[in-house]
Design an enzyme around this catalytic site. Structure first.
Site, PDB file in Angstrom:
ATOM      1  N   SER A 224     -26.364  40.806 -13.809  1.00 28.19           N
ATOM      2  CA  SER A 224     -26.294  42.265 -13.714  1.00 28.19           C
ATOM      3  C   SER A 224     -27.342  42.810 -12.741  1.00 28.19           C
ATOM      4  O   SER A 224     -28.368  42.169 -12.477  1.00 28.19           O
ATOM      5  CB  SER A 224     -26.514  42.875 -15.098  1.00 28.19           C
ATOM      6  N   THR A 225     -27.076  44.000 -12.241  1.00 29.91           N
ATOM      7  CA  THR A 225     -27.991  44.647 -11.292  1.00 29.91           C
ATOM      8  C   THR A 225     -29.353  44.872 -11.953  1.00 29.91           C
ATOM      9  O   THR A 225     -30.397  44.654 -11.323  1.00 29.91           O
ATOM     10  CB  THR A 225     -27.382  45.985 -10.829  1.00 29.91           C
ATOM     11  N   ALA A 226     -29.338  45.288 -13.223  1.00 36.23           N
ATOM     12  CA  ALA A 226     -30.598  45.579 -13.915  1.00 36.23           C
ATOM     13  C   ALA A 226     -31.484  44.336 -13.966  1.00 36.23           C
ATOM     14  O   ALA A 226     -32.684  44.397 -13.663  1.00 36.23           O
ATOM     15  CB  ALA A 226     -30.309  46.090 -15.325  1.00 36.23           C
ATOM     16  N   GLY A 228     -31.242  41.746 -11.993  1.00 37.49           N
ATOM     17  CA  GLY A 228     -31.571  41.413 -10.596  1.00 37.49           C
ATOM     18  C   GLY A 228     -32.827  42.151 -10.132  1.00 37.49           C
ATOM     19  O   GLY A 228     -33.688  41.580  -9.460  1.00 37.49           O
ATOM     20  N   GLU A 245     -26.932  38.260  -6.544  1.00 36.62           N
ATOM     21  CA  GLU A 245     -25.480  38.488  -6.615  1.00 36.62           C
ATOM     22  C   GLU A 245     -25.258  39.294  -7.885  1.00 36.62           C
ATOM     23  O   GLU A 245     -25.266  38.740  -8.984  1.00 36.62           O
ATOM     24  CB  GLU A 245     -24.726  37.152  -6.701  1.00 36.62           C
ATOM     25  N   CYS A 279     -16.930  40.123 -11.608  1.00 39.75           N
ATOM     26  CA  CYS A 279     -17.789  40.951 -10.746  1.00 39.75           C
ATOM     27  C   CYS A 279     -16.972  41.575  -9.637  1.00 39.75           C
ATOM     28  O   CYS A 279     -17.226  42.713  -9.240  1.00 39.75           O
ATOM     29  CB  CYS A 279     -18.930  40.117 -10.180  1.00 39.75           C
TER      30      CYS A 279
HETATM   31  P1  NAD Z   1     -27.311  39.225 -17.122  1.00 41.54           P
HETATM   32  O1  NAD Z   1     -28.045  39.926 -16.016  1.00 41.54           O
HETATM   33  O2  NAD Z   1     -27.431  39.771 -18.488  1.00 41.54           O
HETATM   34  O3  NAD Z   1     -27.772  37.686 -17.223  1.00 41.54           O
HETATM   35  C1  NAD Z   1     -27.641  36.795 -16.136  1.00 41.54           C
HETATM   36  C2  NAD Z   1     -28.635  35.664 -16.311  1.00 41.54           C
HETATM   37  O4  NAD Z   1     -29.966  36.161 -16.149  1.00 41.54           O
HETATM   38  C3  NAD Z   1     -28.607  34.975 -17.664  1.00 41.54           C
HETATM   39  O5  NAD Z   1     -28.738  33.590 -17.473  1.00 41.54           O
HETATM   40  C4  NAD Z   1     -29.818  35.544 -18.362  1.00 41.54           C
HETATM   41  O6  NAD Z   1     -30.369  34.700 -19.352  1.00 41.54           O
HETATM   42  C5  NAD Z   1     -30.789  35.686 -17.210  1.00 41.54           C
HETATM   43  N1  NAD Z   1     -31.881  36.653 -17.401  1.00 41.54           N
HETATM   44  C6  NAD Z   1     -31.901  37.750 -18.196  1.00 41.54           C
HETATM   45  N2  NAD Z   1     -33.080  38.397 -18.061  1.00 41.54           N
HETATM   46  C7  NAD Z   1     -33.814  37.696 -17.166  1.00 41.54           C
HETATM   47  C8  NAD Z   1     -35.108  37.867 -16.592  1.00 41.54           C
HETATM   48  N3  NAD Z   1     -35.882  38.901 -16.895  1.00 41.54           N
HETATM   49  N4  NAD Z   1     -35.541  36.960 -15.690  1.00 41.54           N
HETATM   50  C9  NAD Z   1     -34.750  35.930 -15.322  1.00 41.54           C
HETATM   51  N5  NAD Z   1     -33.526  35.702 -15.828  1.00 41.54           N
HETATM   52  C10 NAD Z   1     -33.045  36.587 -16.736  1.00 41.54           C
HETATM   53  O7  NAD Z   1     -25.793  39.159 -16.636  1.00 41.54           O
HETATM   54  P2  NAD Z   1     -24.524  38.611 -17.425  1.00 41.54           P
HETATM   55  O8  NAD Z   1     -24.159  39.575 -18.485  1.00 41.54           O
HETATM   56  O9  NAD Z   1     -24.736  37.184 -17.776  1.00 41.54           O
HETATM   57  O10 NAD Z   1     -23.404  38.645 -16.290  1.00 41.54           O
HETATM   58  C11 NAD Z   1     -22.585  39.753 -16.036  1.00 41.54           C
HETATM   59  C12 NAD Z   1     -23.002  40.444 -14.768  1.00 41.54           C
HETATM   60  O11 NAD Z   1     -22.996  39.504 -13.704  1.00 41.54           O
HETATM   61  C13 NAD Z   1     -22.066  41.550 -14.333  1.00 41.54           C
HETATM   62  O12 NAD Z   1     -22.809  42.654 -13.888  1.00 41.54           O
HETATM   63  C14 NAD Z   1     -21.291  40.927 -13.180  1.00 41.54           C
HETATM   64  O13 NAD Z   1     -20.780  41.850 -12.259  1.00 41.54           O
HETATM   65  C15 NAD Z   1     -22.335  40.058 -12.569  1.00 41.54           C
HETATM   66  N6  NAD Z   1     -21.760  38.994 -11.767  1.00 41.54           N
HETATM   67  C16 NAD Z   1     -21.925  39.044 -10.412  1.00 41.54           C
HETATM   68  C17 NAD Z   1     -21.360  38.065  -9.599  1.00 41.54           C
HETATM   69  C18 NAD Z   1     -21.550  38.090  -8.108  1.00 41.54           C
HETATM   70  O14 NAD Z   1     -21.289  37.086  -7.484  1.00 41.54           O
HETATM   71  N7  NAD Z   1     -21.997  39.172  -7.514  1.00 41.54           N
HETATM   72  C19 NAD Z   1     -20.628  37.028 -10.186  1.00 41.54           C
HETATM   73  C20 NAD Z   1     -20.472  37.001 -11.566  1.00 41.54           C
HETATM   74  C21 NAD Z   1     -21.050  37.995 -12.351  1.00 41.54           C
END
Ligand code: NAD
Length: 500
Positions: A224-226, A228, A245, A279
């Site tokens: 997620s953007t947040a 990221g 991403e 996504c």
């Molecule tokens: P998320 O941001 O909740 O989690 C993603 C990963 O980040 C997980 O492995 C999580 O454990 C880890 N994480 C969480 N907090 C962290 C931190 N502070 N530091 C480091 N790592 C941390 O996202 P999600 O719910 O797993 O995925 C859904 C999102 O991903 C949607 O917004 C979707 O659009 C996006 N997405 C983007 C793409 C792309 O290629 N642009 C592809 C697939 C999904």
């Protein structure tokens, strides 16, 4: 699959977490919550492995990647079952993402030498006594943090390219899909048993955060953007480069001359498949007024054949992350409260596990359903007077990941004007399956690119070398330089660049 010996001696892990089936809440696996110390030990082991892996050279690595994809291809049904267990998606969808991922492993292994190997550059007239070359060297250890929605395709888009470029990888899959991550890493370790070139760490956000500050050469994050933004802020401390991403709010444009059946089919599949948890899924549609009503009628008709469920006949499965149900419900409620209408579904479409298709029209552009990533099986459709208005509205978002254009005459022109990292014309999401095309977004959808040549270069650093072939007749970089030389250089540069 045969058990793979652990490659690192991690401190004893006390805490674990369960991976649950979103369809049944059944526990499908239990995994360690790796601590910051575990992560550091893993990255330390990876540093040594990276030297060995880089030493295999392009051909040695390509051969191992070829064998890895072979294992994945031969055991596809097993992998698809693990994906289904952890995400609830239909086996056919798990297969589709895995097939695309295999294509990416194949492409990365095959093309790495050509794209990253030593290349000659022109030295220019002034420096013509030099031979100039650039080569792309591995970064060392790359940390990959993945999401759950496409737990094979998405992380492998980074992992395969990072490995092909000569890096070791430490992979932290989503806490919702650790079993898929383990399966992929175990399969790799079968074909690379010598060193821990690809390692798994599991846990929640804290484990991911520890990876970000562990001193890796780069972090490739998909999520997620947040999150990221949090990762980028944390990475700033150690100047660790990141690829982000992130989320999207992708639009489809339907022009007056479009094939409406194809556009409606792409909209329905792009919006509802994988329960809208894509996504690059379709979340908004802008349709030329001349074909708007006919298009909407086709979307409504096709939507009625689509259903969420856990049975074999269902087109898509449950919402993987229970907390997303409230977001989907809020977006639909907000859309209806601000004057929108649900032609299919509505608030009642949101169950406590499954969400049925929802088609919304007349939703104001400032509604959350139009502005924020819903990540559910919903779509808004809006009428536009012409394609200029369609482009303007599609671009009026903080996201910019993918987009789609349906138009016979103006496809390329409209695609070029859309502010998104990728656009497909007259077919849905096709850019994602073309291994040679870079994948990534702009704005709140992130930056950096995976896939294709750009995706290989993301995981390497350019090394420039200038080798003197003979002593220059005009020596510039010396205190022995004469006034005569400076005058000659001034004359030369005027001849070369001074034309009016
Ligand atoms: P998320 O941001 O909740 O989690 C993603 C990963 O980040 C997980 O492995 C999580 O454990 C880890 N994480 C969480 N907090 C962290 C931190 N502070 N530091 C480091 N790592 C941390 O996202 P999600 O719910 O797993 O995925 C859904 C999102 O991903 C949607 O917004 C979707 O659009 C996006 N997405 C983007 C793409 C792309 O290629 N642009 C592809 C697939 C999904």
């Amino acid at each position: 699959m045969t058990a793979v010996q652990p490659k690192t001696t991690l401190p004893s892990v006390e805490e674990t977490f369960d991976s649950l089936s979103p369809a049944t809440d059944e526990v499908v696996g239990t995994y360690p919550v790796h601590t910051a110390a575990d992560v550091r030990a893993t990255v330390d082991a990876a540093r040594e492995a990276a030297v060995w892996w880089a030493g295999l050279g392009f051909d040695g690595r390509a051969e191992r990647l070829r064998r890895w994809k072979g294992v994945i291809a031969r055991r596809l049904p097993q992998l698809c079952q693990v994906v289904r267990d952890e995400t609830g998606k239909p086996i056919a969808d798990a297969q589709l993402e895995s097939v695309l991922a295999i294509e990416h492993i194949a492409w990365a292994g095959k093309h790495a030498r050509k794209i990253l190997g030593r290349q000659r550059r022109s030295a220019g007239l002034l420096m013509s006594n030099q031979a100039a070359t650039v080569e792309y060297q591995p970064l060392g250890v790359v940390g990959v943090i993945g999401p759950w929605n496409y737990p094979v395709f998405t992380p492998l888009g980074s992992i395969a390219y990072a490995l092909a470029a000569g890096n070791a990888v430490v992979f932290k899959p989503s806490e919702y899909t650790p079993g898929v991550g383990k399966w992929l890493v175990d399969a790799f370790n079968e074909v690379v048993p010598e060193q821990p070139v690809l390692q798994l760490i599991t846990g929640f956000g804290e484990t991911g955060a520890a990876l970000v500050t562990s001193g890796v050469g780069k972090i490739a994050f998909t999520g997620s953007t947040a999150t990221g933004k949090r990762i980028m802020a944390a990475a700033a401390d150690t100047l660790t480069p990141v690829i982000i991403e992130a989320g999207g709010k992708d639009a489809v444009l339907v022009d007056a001359d479009a094939d409406l059946d194809a556009a409606a089919d792409a909209t329905v599949w792009g919006a509802f498949s994988n329960s809208g948890q894509t996504c690059i899924g379709v979340e908004r549609v802008y349709v030329h007024e001349r074909v708007h009503d006919a298009f909407v009628a086709k979307v409504v008709e096709k939507s009625r054949d689509v259903r969420a469920g856990s049975d074999e006949a269902a087109q898509y499965g449950p919402v993987t992350m229970p907390s997303q149900l409230a977001v989907i419900k809020r977006h639909i409620t907000g859309a209806l409260a601000s004057g929108g209408r649900a032609l299919v579904g509505g608030v009642d479409a949101v169950g406590d596990r499954y969400v049925q298709p929802t088609v919304l029209v007349d939703v104001p552009e400032d509604a959350e359903a139009v502005q924020e990533e819903t990540f559910g099986p919903t779509v808004t459709i809006a009428k536009v007077r012409d394609m200029d208005e369609a482009v303007e509205k599609a671009n009026d978002t903080r996201y910019g990941l993918g987009s789609t254009v349906f138009s016979k005459a103006r496809g390329m022109e409209l695609a070029g004007r859309l502010r998104s990292g990728m656009t497909s014309i007259n077919a849905p999401l096709s850019f994602a399956g073309i291994a040679s095309l870079p994948f990534g977004g702009v704005g709140d959808s992130g930056f950096g690119r995976i896939h294709g040549p750009e995706g290989l270069r993301e995981f390497a650093r350019p090394k420039s070398i200038a080798r003197q072939r003979f002593t220059a007749p005009i020596a510039l970089t010396t205190f022995q330089r004469k006034e005569k030389t400076d005058a000659l250089v001034a004359k030369l540069i005027t001849v070369l660049h001074g034309k009016r």
